[in-house]
Motif scaffolding. Structure first.
Motif, PDB file in Angstrom:
ATOM      1  N   ALA A  50       6.848  -9.231  41.911  1.00  0.00           N
ATOM      2  CA  ALA A  50       6.889  -7.845  41.436  1.00  0.00           C
ATOM      3  C   ALA A  50       7.717  -7.007  42.389  1.00  0.00           C
ATOM      4  N   VAL A 199       0.512  -4.864  40.462  1.00  0.00           N
ATOM      5  CA  VAL A 199       0.697  -3.469  40.058  1.00  0.00           C
ATOM      6  C   VAL A 199      -0.093  -2.538  40.973  1.00  0.00           C
ATOM      7  N   ALA A 211       5.715   2.397  34.288  1.00  0.00           N
ATOM      8  CA  ALA A 211       6.068   1.036  33.877  1.00  0.00           C
ATOM      9  C   ALA A 211       7.567   0.781  33.961  1.00  0.00           C
ATOM     10  N   ILE A 216       8.267  -7.106  36.864  1.00  0.00           N
ATOM     11  CA  ILE A 216       7.374  -8.212  37.217  1.00  0.00           C
ATOM     12  C   ILE A 216       7.830  -9.472  36.492  1.00  0.00           C
ATOM     13  N   ILE A 232       3.241  -4.184  31.338  1.00  0.00           N
ATOM     14  CA  ILE A 232       3.040  -3.495  32.614  1.00  0.00           C
ATOM     15  C   ILE A 232       2.350  -2.159  32.389  1.00  0.00           C
TER      16      ILE A 232
END
Length: 250
Positions: A50, A199, A211, A216, A232
């Motif tokens: 990520a 996240v 987002a 990711i 996301i």
């Protein structure tokens, strides 16, 4: 050591200072620390990569900022630091992966690829007329053909030293993100839980993330896959709802 002596060692990329430091390598690390954060998380089902995408203008297309890179079917990387330096290392990693497929008819191992790239990075600290790469990579994937091998996650450093991690962050806010990962990672972490943890970790560095500014990817036995923006967004919304619920309880 006076200022003039220190400046003398600053001018050489392959000179050790009397206290055993290579200043140019330390400056390259600082370039990494100033970059947008990236992180990797190893789970029971694969690896999660990520990163935060920072735009310098509201007119810039965020999708044009590449922080995550597919290297092969079961190999991926995340970068932090100077974008141009990272792109060069990514291109070399892809070349090494494809060369191994053509030569031996099998995918390149995560550890082998990491050490190949680390050797290239280290050479820039050994010869005059070059400078260290101002970028760090997280190289992740599944060894072998991806069907029976365990997930692997490695970090490269501007000095050329590779390290294997269960979960690791690079870039700005690294200390706070790493502390969060150390407190929340577990051996039984599933892939979905790993995405959510990624996240939440990025929100530690910037609680106003949306987002569109997060990218990711996951690497599992099914291969490399980019997580969609809608997925996301669902994680961010769910995390926000959980926070609201906890505040109500208090």
């Amino acid at each position: 050591m006076n200022q003039n002596d220190q400046q003398a060692y600053d001018r050489g990329t392959s000179l050790f200072s009397p206290d055993g430091r290579i200043y140019q390598v330390e400056y390259a690390r600082e370039a990494v620390n100033r970059g947008a954060p990236s992180l990797g998380i190893r789970t029971t089902e694969g690896v999660v990569l990520a990163a935060q995408r920072r735009t310098s203008s509201s007119l810039m297309e965020g999708d044009s900022i590449e922080k995550l890179h597919k290297l092969d079917d079961f190999l991926g990387a995340a970068s932090a630091g100077h974008v141009a330096d990272a792109r060069r290392l990514i291109d070399d990693a892809r070349t090494a992966a494809q060369r191994n497929r053509l030569r031996y008819g099998e995918p390149l191992g995560v550890e082998t690829l990491t050490k190949t790239i680390s050797d290239e990075i280290q050479e820039t600290t050994q010869y005059g007329g070059t400078r260290p790469f101002g970028a760090a990579l997280l190289i992740a994937g599944l060894d072998g053909d991806g069907t029976e091998s365990r997930p692997r996650l490695y970090q490269t450093d501007p000095s050329g030293a590779p390290q294997e991690w269960r979960a690791v962050a690079i870039g700005s806010g690294r200390d706070d993100i790493q502390e969060f990962l150390e407190a929340n990672w577990s051996d039984s972490l599933t892939l979905d839980a790993g995405v959510e943890l990624a996240v939440r970790a990025l929100l530690i560095a910037d609680d106003e993330l949306d987002a569109h500014s997060v990218t990711i990817a996951t690497i599992t036995t099914e291969g490399y896959r980019d997580v969609t923006e809608s997925e996301i967004e669902e994680v961010i919304d769910r995390y926000a709802e959980d926070d609201d619920d906890s505040e109500d309880v208090e």
